[in-house]
Design a protein around this motif. Structure first.
Motif, PDB file in Angstrom:
ATOM      1  N   ILE A 196       0.840  -1.195   0.000  1.00 44.65           N
ATOM      2  CA  ILE A 196       0.000   0.000   0.000  1.00 44.65           C
ATOM      3  C   ILE A 196       0.878   1.249   0.000  1.00 44.65           C
ATOM      4  O   ILE A 196       1.780   1.384   0.834  1.00 44.65           O
ATOM      5  N   LEU A 197       0.619   2.153  -0.938  1.00 47.67           N
ATOM      6  CA  LEU A 197       1.303   3.439  -0.975  1.00 47.67           C
ATOM      7  C   LEU A 197       0.474   4.472  -0.229  1.00 47.67           C
ATOM      8  O   LEU A 197      -0.758   4.473  -0.311  1.00 47.67           O
ATOM      9  N   VAL A 198       1.140   5.357   0.503  1.00 48.89           N
ATOM     10  CA  VAL A 198       0.470   6.499   1.121  1.00 48.89           C
ATOM     11  C   VAL A 198       0.957   7.734   0.372  1.00 48.89           C
ATOM     12  O   VAL A 198       2.152   8.053   0.388  1.00 48.89           O
ATOM     13  N   LEU A 199       0.023   8.420  -0.294  1.00 51.95           N
ATOM     14  CA  LEU A 199       0.361   9.505  -1.208  1.00 51.95           C
ATOM     15  C   LEU A 199      -0.328  10.802  -0.816  1.00 51.95           C
ATOM     16  O   LEU A 199      -1.338  10.799  -0.115  1.00 51.95           O
ATOM     17  N   SER A 200       0.227  11.893  -1.307  1.00 45.00           N
ATOM     18  CA  SER A 200      -0.453  13.188  -1.255  1.00 45.00           C
ATOM     19  C   SER A 200       0.269  14.133  -2.179  1.00 45.00           C
ATOM     20  O   SER A 200       1.496  14.156  -2.211  1.00 45.00           O
ATOM     21  N   GLY A 201      -0.492  14.883  -2.952  1.00 45.80           N
ATOM     22  CA  GLY A 201       0.145  15.856  -3.826  1.00 45.80           C
ATOM     23  C   GLY A 201       0.697  17.041  -3.069  1.00 45.80           C
ATOM     24  O   GLY A 201       1.510  17.793  -3.586  1.00 45.80           O
ATOM     25  N   LYS A 202       0.281  17.212  -1.825  1.00 43.26           N
ATOM     26  CA  LYS A 202       0.632  18.401  -1.038  1.00 43.26           C
ATOM     27  C   LYS A 202       1.499  18.019   0.152  1.00 43.26           C
ATOM     28  O   LYS A 202       1.232  17.023   0.828  1.00 43.26           O
ATOM     29  N   GLY A 203       2.525  18.810   0.421  1.00 47.66           N
ATOM     30  CA  GLY A 203       3.322  18.607   1.617  1.00 47.66           C
ATOM     31  C   GLY A 203       2.625  19.195   2.831  1.00 47.66           C
ATOM     32  O   GLY A 203       1.799  20.107   2.717  1.00 47.66           O
ATOM     33  N   GLY A 204       2.937  18.676   4.004  1.00 45.00           N
ATOM     34  CA  GLY A 204       2.409  19.238   5.236  1.00 45.00           C
ATOM     35  C   GLY A 204       1.010  18.808   5.602  1.00 45.00           C
ATOM     36  O   GLY A 204       0.386  19.408   6.482  1.00 45.00           O
ATOM     37  N   VAL A 205       0.497  17.768   4.944  1.00 50.32           N
ATOM     38  CA  VAL A 205      -0.862  17.314   5.259  1.00 50.32           C
ATOM     39  C   VAL A 205      -0.865  16.182   6.291  1.00 50.32           C
ATOM     40  O   VAL A 205      -1.918  15.648   6.627  1.00 50.32           O
ATOM     41  N   GLY A 206       0.311  15.803   6.774  1.00 51.21           N
ATOM     42  CA  GLY A 206       0.389  14.752   7.787  1.00 51.21           C
ATOM     43  C   GLY A 206       0.452  13.358   7.213  1.00 51.21           C
ATOM     44  O   GLY A 206       0.045  12.394   7.854  1.00 51.21           O
ATOM     45  N   SER A 263       0.979   7.547   7.874  1.00 50.01           N
ATOM     46  CA  SER A 263       1.652   6.286   7.519  1.00 50.01           C
ATOM     47  C   SER A 263       2.121   5.554   8.767  1.00 50.01           C
ATOM     48  O   SER A 263       1.949   4.336   8.909  1.00 50.01           O
ATOM     49  N   SER A 264       2.741   6.308   9.682  1.00 52.24           N
ATOM     50  CA  SER A 264       3.280   5.687  10.895  1.00 52.24           C
ATOM     51  C   SER A 264       2.166   5.141  11.781  1.00 52.24           C
ATOM     52  O   SER A 264       2.265   4.018  12.293  1.00 52.24           O
ATOM     53  N   GLN A 265       1.101   5.914  11.943  1.00 48.43           N
ATOM     54  CA  GLN A 265       0.012   5.453  12.807  1.00 48.43           C
ATOM     55  C   GLN A 265      -0.742   4.293  12.172  1.00 48.43           C
ATOM     56  O   GLN A 265      -1.244   3.411  12.872  1.00 48.43           O
ATOM     57  N   LEU A 266      -0.799   4.272  10.831  1.00 43.15           N
ATOM     58  CA  LEU A 266      -1.389   3.128  10.136  1.00 43.15           C
ATOM     59  C   LEU A 266      -0.564   1.868  10.406  1.00 43.15           C
ATOM     60  O   LEU A 266      -1.114   0.792  10.701  1.00 43.15           O
ATOM     61  N   MET A 325       8.169   1.370   4.817  1.00 38.69           N
ATOM     62  CA  MET A 325       9.312   1.795   4.006  1.00 38.69           C
ATOM     63  C   MET A 325       9.185   3.288   3.699  1.00 38.69           C
ATOM     64  O   MET A 325       8.180   3.728   3.137  1.00 38.69           O
ATOM     65  N   ASP A 326      10.188   4.049   4.088  1.00 35.34           N
ATOM     66  CA  ASP A 326      10.211   5.502   3.926  1.00 35.34           C
ATOM     67  C   ASP A 326      10.993   5.834   2.660  1.00 35.34           C
ATOM     68  O   ASP A 326      12.209   5.672   2.622  1.00 35.34           O
ATOM     69  N   VAL A 327      10.291   6.294   1.609  1.00 32.63           N
ATOM     70  CA  VAL A 327      10.989   6.667   0.378  1.00 32.63           C
ATOM     71  C   VAL A 327      11.011   8.178   0.184  1.00 32.63           C
ATOM     72  O   VAL A 327      11.246   8.661  -0.924  1.00 32.63           O
ATOM     73  N   ASP A 328      10.768   8.918   1.251  1.00 31.81           N
ATOM     74  CA  ASP A 328      10.971  10.365   1.210  1.00 31.81           C
ATOM     75  C   ASP A 328      12.469  10.591   1.413  1.00 31.81           C
ATOM     76  O   ASP A 328      12.942  10.805   2.537  1.00 31.81           O
ATOM     77  N   ILE A 329      13.220  10.513   0.320  1.00 30.83           N
ATOM     78  CA  ILE A 329      14.679  10.479   0.389  1.00 30.83           C
ATOM     79  C   ILE A 329      15.255  11.773   0.970  1.00 30.83           C
ATOM     80  O   ILE A 329      16.202  11.742   1.762  1.00 30.83           O
ATOM     81  N   CYS A 330      14.681  12.904   0.602  1.00 26.25           N
ATOM     82  CA  CYS A 330      15.252  14.184   1.042  1.00 26.25           C
ATOM     83  C   CYS A 330      14.704  14.656   2.383  1.00 26.25           C
ATOM     84  O   CYS A 330      15.286  15.557   2.996  1.00 26.25           O
ATOM     85  N   GLY A 331      13.606  14.083   2.834  1.00 27.63           N
ATOM     86  CA  GLY A 331      13.024  14.500   4.112  1.00 27.63           C
ATOM     87  C   GLY A 331      12.549  13.322   4.925  1.00 27.63           C
ATOM     88  O   GLY A 331      11.351  13.191   5.211  1.00 27.63           O
ATOM     89  N   PRO A 332      13.457  12.428   5.319  1.00 23.49           N
ATOM     90  CA  PRO A 332      13.049  11.204   6.034  1.00 23.49           C
ATOM     91  C   PRO A 332      12.662  11.469   7.487  1.00 23.49           C
ATOM     92  O   PRO A 332      13.526  11.655   8.339  1.00 23.49           O
ATOM     93  N   SER A 333      11.381  11.488   7.770  1.00 21.59           N
ATOM     94  CA  SER A 333      10.920  11.763   9.135  1.00 21.59           C
ATOM     95  C   SER A 333      10.458  10.509   9.869  1.00 21.59           C
ATOM     96  O   SER A 333      10.239  10.546  11.082  1.00 21.59           O
ATOM     97  N   ILE A 334      10.325   9.399   9.154  1.00 17.95           N
ATOM     98  CA  ILE A 334       9.797   8.165   9.757  1.00 17.95           C
ATOM     99  C   ILE A 334      10.662   7.668  10.923  1.00 17.95           C
ATOM    100  O   ILE A 334      10.117   7.234  11.952  1.00 17.95           O
ATOM    101  N   ILE A 369       3.751  -0.853   4.051  1.00 19.77           N
ATOM    102  CA  ILE A 369       3.255   0.504   3.893  1.00 19.77           C
ATOM    103  C   ILE A 369       4.413   1.355   3.372  1.00 19.77           C
ATOM    104  O   ILE A 369       5.497   1.364   3.953  1.00 19.77           O
ATOM    105  N   VAL A 370       4.193   2.052   2.258  1.00 15.39           N
ATOM    106  CA  VAL A 370       5.246   2.867   1.650  1.00 15.39           C
ATOM    107  C   VAL A 370       4.887   4.337   1.818  1.00 15.39           C
ATOM    108  O   VAL A 370       3.903   4.816   1.244  1.00 15.39           O
ATOM    109  N   ASP A 371       5.677   5.039   2.630  1.00 20.26           N
ATOM    110  CA  ASP A 371       5.481   6.466   2.845  1.00 20.26           C
ATOM    111  C   ASP A 371       6.256   7.226   1.785  1.00 20.26           C
ATOM    112  O   ASP A 371       7.473   7.087   1.672  1.00 20.26           O
ATOM    113  N   THR A 372       5.559   8.028   0.990  1.00 22.41           N
ATOM    114  CA  THR A 372       6.165   8.715  -0.150  1.00 22.41           C
ATOM    115  C   THR A 372       6.264  10.215   0.099  1.00 22.41           C
ATOM    116  O   THR A 372       5.549  10.761   0.936  1.00 22.41           O
ATOM    117  N   PRO A 373       7.124  10.903  -0.658  1.00 22.60           N
ATOM    118  CA  PRO A 373       7.171  12.366  -0.556  1.00 22.60           C
ATOM    119  C   PRO A 373       5.983  12.984  -1.293  1.00 22.60           C
ATOM    120  O   PRO A 373       5.273  12.295  -2.031  1.00 22.60           O
TER     121      PRO A 373
END
Length: 321
Positions: A63-73, A78-81, A96-105, A175-179
């Motif tokens: 399952i991918l977790v997506l959003s076109g907008k940053g800052g929407v949580g 993803s983490s709470q899921l 899996m955290d694929v937010d390469i430039c902003g890894p917050s997981i 669960i894949v957390d994306t930028p």
């Protein structure tokens, strides 16, 4: 499920695709804003795809977790899921955290001081609890303040390593957390998952139109990439007072919010997760919010969203038989 090769954004109708031998040089490429990018990209199918597909085939649900907008949580959700799914101790969960430039997981999951280790079986993910494993570039950086300044090919290579070189074992859910957006990381995921299949994407938004506008683009991306949309989650939907439990709307919902968008785009609406100060506190200290505050309305909604997603997956499975 077969995922069609994703073409560059704003590509002409007869685009050969970025993996084609004629990418960047075909007549249809003339005038395309992505022509130079495609012309310089490696040709043909990635030789590692069979191995990637084999690794992914051992994972039941992706399952991918997506959003076109940053800052929407999105990372928060993803983490709470992942935390909530891991409450079933007989299930193995990967995040899996694929937010390469902003890894917050790593911080959100409380493992920011950990380091990934290599063995004969590949990289070992970091286990938050016995049935919840996490992987992020944050575990590979020399410090929390280190920046990642990479172009597309290096991002693509790391995401491939996260799939084929990490010893995920047999997962029930990945669960894949994306930028934010629809860029390099998203195209890499489509490429690597295309033969193994993606169960779908959960799209996260906030109620205001400025976020919904970008989420429309994200849903359009999913449709072009043949990724099923499991549903929309409206995050930060009102404020829940930790004392009296009353809910107040923080954002003015001028166009109907996530539920109206779901109807407009003909995708499921999964629910509204309210603002709760305890969620931010749980993320800051790397705790499971659903464990720490099981009586919170937000916890109940997160569990309800999981049940809805599971129901959607079961419906998809039944319809494919």
């Amino acid at each position: 499920m077969q995922i069609q090769e994703t073409k560059p954004i704003d590509a002409p109708e007869h685009c050969p695709g970025p993996s084609s031998e004629t990418a960047g040089s075909a007549s249809a490429c003339a005038g395309c804003p992505n022509q130079q990018i495609c012309a310089s990209a490696p040709r043909g199918e990635d030789p590692d795809l069979p191995l990637v597909t084999e690794r992914l085939s051992k994972i039941k649900h992706k399952i991918l977790v997506l959003s076109g907008k940053g800052g929407v949580g999105k990372s928060t959700f993803s983490s709470q899921l992942a935390w909530a799914l891991s409450l079933e101790e007989d299930k193995q969960i990967g995040l899996m955290d694929v937010d390469i430039c902003g890894p917050s997981i790593p911080r959100i999951m409380g493992v920011e001081k950990e380091e990934a280790h290599q063995s004969s079986e590949g990289w070992s993910p970091i286990y938050v609890c016995p049935n919840l494993a996490v992987m992020s570039i944050g575990f590979l950086l020399p410090s929390d303040d280190s920046s990642v300044i990479w172009r597309g090919p290096k991002k693509n290579g790391l995401i491939k390593q996260f799939i084929k070189d990490v010893n995920w074992e047999n997962l029930d859910f990945l669960i894949v957390d994306t930028p934010p957006g629809t860029s390099d990381e998203h195209l890499s995921l489509v490429q690597f998952f295309k033969n193994a299949g993606i169960d779908g994407a959960i799209v996260v938004t906030t109620p205001q139109e400025v976020a919904l506008q970008d989420v429309r683009k994200e849903i359009d991306f999913c449709r072009k990439a043949s990724i099923p949309v499991l549903g929309i989650v409206e995050n930060m939907s009102g404020f829940v007072c930790p004392s009296c439990r009353n809910k107040s709307n923080i954002f003015t919902i001028n166009t109907g919010g996530g539920e109206a968008l779901a109807k407009e785009m003909n995708v499921p609406f999964l629910g509204r997760v309210p603002l709760d100060p305890s969620i931010a506190r749980s993320c800051d200290f790397g705790k499971s919010f659903v464990d720490e505050c099981p009586e919170s309305p937000a916890s109940e909604i997160i569990i309800d969203i999981i049940n809805r997603v599971d129901q959607n997956l079961q419906t998809k499975k039944s319809s494919s038989l």
